[in-house]
Design a protein around this motif. Structure first.
Motif, PDB file in Angstrom:
ATOM      1  N   PRO A 110       1.381  -1.288   0.128  1.00 53.08           N
ATOM      2  CA  PRO A 110       0.233   0.098   0.035  1.00 53.08           C
ATOM      3  C   PRO A 110       0.777   1.217   0.261  1.00 53.08           C
ATOM      4  N   THR A 111       0.289   2.321  -0.642  1.00 49.37           N
ATOM      5  CA  THR A 111       1.204   3.381  -0.977  1.00 49.37           C
ATOM      6  C   THR A 111       1.740   3.704   0.711  1.00 49.37           C
ATOM      7  N   VAL A 112       0.619   3.715   1.344  1.00 51.23           N
ATOM      8  CA  VAL A 112       0.818   4.991   2.733  1.00 51.23           C
ATOM      9  C   VAL A 112       2.081   4.065   3.296  1.00 51.23           C
ATOM     10  N   VAL A 113       2.106   3.177   3.100  1.00 48.75           N
ATOM     11  CA  VAL A 113       3.320   1.712   3.892  1.00 48.75           C
ATOM     12  C   VAL A 113       4.220   2.481   3.073  1.00 48.75           C
ATOM     13  N   SER A 114       4.238   2.271   1.632  1.00 48.70           N
ATOM     14  CA  SER A 114       5.752   2.291   1.377  1.00 48.70           C
ATOM     15  C   SER A 114       6.156   4.476   1.161  1.00 48.70           C
ATOM     16  N   ALA A 115       5.279   4.973   1.650  1.00 45.05           N
ATOM     17  CA  ALA A 115       5.721   6.160   1.570  1.00 45.05           C
ATOM     18  C   ALA A 115       6.426   6.417   2.759  1.00 45.05           C
ATOM     19  N   LYS A 116       5.830   5.562   4.086  1.00 43.73           N
ATOM     20  CA  LYS A 116       6.270   5.550   4.977  1.00 43.73           C
ATOM     21  C   LYS A 116       7.573   5.455   5.609  1.00 43.73           C
ATOM     22  N   ILE A 117       8.028   4.151   4.954  1.00 48.32           N
ATOM     23  CA  ILE A 117       8.579   3.415   4.524  1.00 48.32           C
ATOM     24  C   ILE A 117      10.182   4.199   3.780  1.00 48.32           C
ATOM     25  N   TRP A 118       9.407   4.998   3.321  1.00 47.98           N
ATOM     26  CA  TRP A 118      10.678   5.414   2.827  1.00 47.98           C
ATOM     27  C   TRP A 118      11.473   6.745   3.298  1.00 47.98           C
ATOM     28  N   ALA A 119      10.140   7.239   3.734  1.00 47.33           N
ATOM     29  CA  ALA A 119      10.085   8.250   4.583  1.00 47.33           C
ATOM     30  C   ALA A 119      11.488   8.329   5.945  1.00 47.33           C
ATOM     31  N   TRP A 120      11.126   6.939   6.532  1.00 45.88           N
ATOM     32  CA  TRP A 120      12.236   6.408   7.326  1.00 45.88           C
ATOM     33  C   TRP A 120      13.967   7.024   6.488  1.00 45.88           C
ATOM     34  N   MET A 121      14.071   6.354   5.723  1.00 45.61           N
ATOM     35  CA  MET A 121      14.856   6.046   4.595  1.00 45.61           C
ATOM     36  C   MET A 121      15.486   7.391   4.221  1.00 45.61           C
ATOM     37  N   LEU A 122      14.224   8.116   3.880  1.00 46.12           N
ATOM     38  CA  LEU A 122      15.005   9.577   3.307  1.00 46.12           C
ATOM     39  C   LEU A 122      15.646  10.863   4.666  1.00 46.12           C
ATOM     40  N   ASN A 123      14.898  10.015   6.118  1.00 46.79           N
ATOM     41  CA  ASN A 123      15.539  10.574   6.822  1.00 46.79           C
ATOM     42  C   ASN A 123      16.683  11.569   6.536  1.00 46.79           C
ATOM     43  N   ASP A 124      16.483  13.008   6.710  1.00 42.97           N
ATOM     44  CA  ASP A 124      18.589  13.544   6.982  1.00 42.97           C
ATOM     45  C   ASP A 124      19.072  13.003   8.282  1.00 42.97           C
ATOM     46  N   GLN A 125      19.029  12.852   8.897  1.00 40.65           N
ATOM     47  CA  GLN A 125      19.688  12.275  10.486  1.00 40.65           C
ATOM     48  C   GLN A 125      20.627  10.490  10.296  1.00 40.65           C
ATOM     49  N   PHE A 126      18.301  10.104  10.374  1.00 44.95           N
ATOM     50  CA  PHE A 126      19.395   8.660  10.707  1.00 44.95           C
ATOM     51  C   PHE A 126      19.015   7.791   9.575  1.00 44.95           C
TER      52      PHE A 126
END
Lengths: 423, 327
Positions: free
Chosen positions: B149-165
């Motif tokens: 589901p897009t919301v799930v994958s977008a959230k996964i990417w949001a963490w992968m793209l986090n600037d600090q972690f």
């Protein structure tokens, strides 16, 4: 047309998510920032044990902006899915038509011991629409060990904060900590940025405002230009550019992992940065936010959350009883000690056990009682638009896309455009 | 072609015979056919009117009022004021710079992401069409991004793209491509590319799947002939494969383009309401839900619908040859 379907989809999803699996007597919405949800559940358990009723606790989005949208959809649909709502201090005016008058369901004098200002805030046209649960004001967290190491005082002005942050950041980076930053705050384009930016503006001499008490647009003022110009200079200098997408928890993440000297946050973070798992336990202290220049004054924006009962609830009396229990002296004391949530009862600020757990409740008492309100009362239903226009402008200025002068001039026009709709 | 001409000739013949009293057998048959056609079409038309026409008309009606979400019944008719009105300066959506930025963002996002998805989708499909061990497994694995589901994958990417972690910054720093962490979702110059990247990651499998289906239907003889003649594989691709899979590719592209034009979820999860990535859907939702302004939000939705309809018409017109219209 398609986009018209999306909110409906969200609504269905939201209702689906909050529908109790087992039939509980009541449903309560709680925030889930930090340890908020666990504290809420513990309080509810005690009420359940006392009364024998069952309560379903649902968590809501961390962003206040999104939480409001969710509430408005549920309430506008006249859904009885949620009985008790945790609502922000700026929402009573907007949500009042959907909430019951608690005066009719609670014993006389139920609000006598609370901060009068908050009770007034929650009283709309003589109806008490929400009980104060915890109050909030922005405070400055700092690393006392690092200030000592560089022989610096706790800054009392934003200019001083900038300087101290630069010094420590440069020193720590030379020592090999390339991801160390001076200052983190809430910079995402959402309600939290309105709060942060209003704190900067209001801290300058004579206190700048967005909209004054008479409803006049005052945001294009010299204090605001000065404050925003200074803040724009922080990005990439003492604050990571990523701060432009931070909410409370992202900022705490950076600070608590030891990667920042200063953090602006609410008191809830105290308990978490001082917890056993925290990497900076006992090396943190809390001070009032800095003032704007030597003649300015510290200004923490008033936050805080209240408990309200939906008009569409099937059990308003039972729900009001839960609200009374959760806002009671004992429960607020427990929340203050276990979660450093600011009580809404002045008496608790003199309580020894509370002060032992959260020393700054005593030292920062004035900050909490004289916090700066957002212009929610005067702008009424238009407040979300005003706040949205304001935080978008500030976001643009911080991003470096426009200067503070230009940005505020545009904002002034934008707000005049909104004011045509009368507030 | 020949049968078409015969058909037309017959139709002309029938048309001319209409001058005589309606006794001819062809006329009655034709009328019956027309009646049967309407009968068979009726259920679909009724359903379409109910689920698409009615909301569309209602949204348009709301856009002419000052309705708010909390008082839909108390709405007043205000004409086209939500769109454009002069009152000491121009007001309304068409005078709102943020709306035009949303339009531009949406078109830019659509053009870039769909182009990338088309190119990458064809490449992936060609690879999957080749014979190699474990092909079935790879084909199934390829579908994973599309299945989440897009919301799930977008959230996964949001963490992968986090600037600090985030792991993306960590990888780029480790291999030395960047010397300071990038704030993918906060930096206005990067955030559009971040959402395009996530969308491409997600939607490429969809294009690849449709193209793969077309590839598997290709006649073998063309390739054998090309092999005998010793044609370079690249030339075979551009002269034989590409023209033959074009109809399928065009269908995939229009599906993707329609999705991309009303994109909401992936962008809302990654960058929320930030102006640098705000699309028309996000703009409309903000007006409708956050500001409770059903009138203004409906006006934005109506414009969104018209823009998508316009783009679709232009696309179908330009692609009419391959999409099986006129020959």
């Amino acid at each position: 047309m398609k986009s018209g379907l999306i909110p409906a989809g969200c609504l269905l999803a939201a209702i689906g998510a909050v529908s109790p699996v087992t039939a509980a007597d009541l449903t309560l919405s709680c925030g889930a920032v930090g340890a908020e949800l666990q504290l809420c559940q513990a309080g509810v358990k005690r009420w359940e044990a006392q009364t024998g009723h069952s309560v379903e606790v649902v968590s809501t989005p961390n962003s206040a902006t999104e939480r409001l949208s969710l509430y408005q959809q549920i309430l506008n649909a006249r859904s009885s899915d949620i009985d008790v709502f945790q609502i922000d201090v700026v929402w009573p005016g907007m949500l009042a038509p959907h909430l019951i008058d608690l005066n009719e369901h609670l014993p006389d004098g139920a609000t006598d011991d609370f901060f009068e200002a908050i009770v007034d805030n929650n009283t709309v046209d003589g109806r008490l629409v929400a009980m104060p649960w915890f109050t909030d004001a922005g405070v400055l967290y700092y690393r006392s060990d690092l200030l000592d190491k560089y022989d610096l005082e706790v800054p009392t002005t934003w200019e001083g904060l900038t300087e101290a942050a630069q010094t420590v950041q440069a020193g720590e980076r030379e020592a090999g900590r390339s991801d160390f930053w001076g200052y983190v705050f809430q910079g995402r384009a959402y309600e939290g940025l309105t709060v942060n930016a209003l704190e900067w503006i209001a801290s300058y001499p004579d206190g700048g405002t967005i909209v004054d008490d008479d409803g006049d647009i005052t945001v294009n003022n010299a204090q605001a230009v000065e404050a925003l110009s200074l803040a724009a200079g922080w990005i990439d200098n003492i604050s990571p550019r990523g701060v432009l997408n931070y909410t409370e928890e992202e900022a705490r993440g950076v600070f608590q992992s030891g990667n920042a000297l200063f953090m602006r946050n609410w008191p809830y973070a105290w308990d978490l940065v001082q917890s056993e798992q925290s990497g900076i336990r006992d090396r943190v202290e809390v001070a009032p936010l800095p003032a704007g220049g030597e003649d300015g004054q510290s200004a923490g924006v008033l936050g805080g959350w209240n408990l309200a009962v939906s008009r569409y609830s099937d059990h308003p009396d039972m729900a009001a009883d839960l609200v009374a229990f959760l806002t009671s002296f004992d429960e607020q004391k427990r929340r203050a000690i276990e979660g450093s949530y600011n009580p809404t009862l002045p008496a608790l600020y003199q309580d020894d056990e509370v002060l032992a757990a959260v020393p700054f409740f005593g030292t920062l008492y004035d900050t909490f009682t004289s916090a700066v309100p957002r212009p929610a009362a005067v702008t009424g239903d238009n407040y979300p638009r005003v706040s949205n226009a304001f935080f978008n402008t500030v976001h643009e200025v911080l991003s470096g896309n426009v200067s503070a002068e230009q940005g505020l001039e545009q904002l002034d026009r934008e707000l005049s455009r909104l004011k045509r709709r009368r507030w | 072609m020949a049968t078409d001409e015969q058909g037309i000739a017959q139709a002309r013949h029938e048309a001319s015979s209409d001058d005589t009293p309606p006794r001819g057998r062809g006329t009655r048959v034709r009328r019956q056919r027309v009646r049967a056609a309407w009968l068979f079409l009726a259920p679909m038309l009724i359903v379409l009117t109910a689920v698409a026409g009615w909301p569309l008309v209602r949204t348009f009606w709301f856009s002419l009022t000052d309705a708010s979400l909390s008082s839909l019944d108390g709405a007043q008719f205000i004409g086209f004021d939500n769109y454009l009105v002069f009152d000491d300066g121009w007001y309304g959506i068409l005078a709102d710079p943020l709306w035009w930025q949303s339009v531009w963002n949406t078109l830019y996002f659509t053009l870039v992401s769909v182009s990338l998805e088309a190119v990458l989708g064809v490449i992936v499909a060609l690879v999957l069409n080749a014979h190699f061990r474990g092909r079935t497994l790879v084909r199934a694995a390829m579908l994973i991004p599309w299945a989440i589901p897009t919301v799930v994958s977008a959230k996964i990417w949001a963490w992968m793209l986090n600037d600090q972690f985030g792991i993306i910054n960590h990888l780029l720093l480790t291999i030395g491509l960047i010397d300071a962490p990038l704030s993918w979702t906060a930096d206005a110059s990067l955030s559009m590319w971040a959402v395009i990247m996530v969308d491409v990651w997600k939607a490429t499998p969809f294009v690849a799947l449709l193209v793969l289906a077309a590839l598997q239907m290709l006649p073998n003889d063309c390739y054998e002939a090309a092999k005998v003649d010793g044609i370079h594989p690249a030339k075979v691709f551009f002269r034989v494969t590409l023209p033959l899979i074009t109809p399928a590719l065009l269908v995939a592209v229009i599906f993707r383009a329609l999705d991309a034009l009303r994109v909401f979820d992936v962008i809302y999860v990654l960058t929320s309401n930030a102006a640098s990535t705000m699309t028309m859907s996000i703009y409309a939702r903000q007006q409708l839900v956050e500001f409770q302004d059903v009138g203004y939000g409906s006006a934005a939705s109506t414009l969104l619908f018209m823009i998508i309809a316009l783009v679709t018409v232009i696309y179908l017109y330009l692609g009419r040859r391959q999409l099986g219209g006129e020959q």
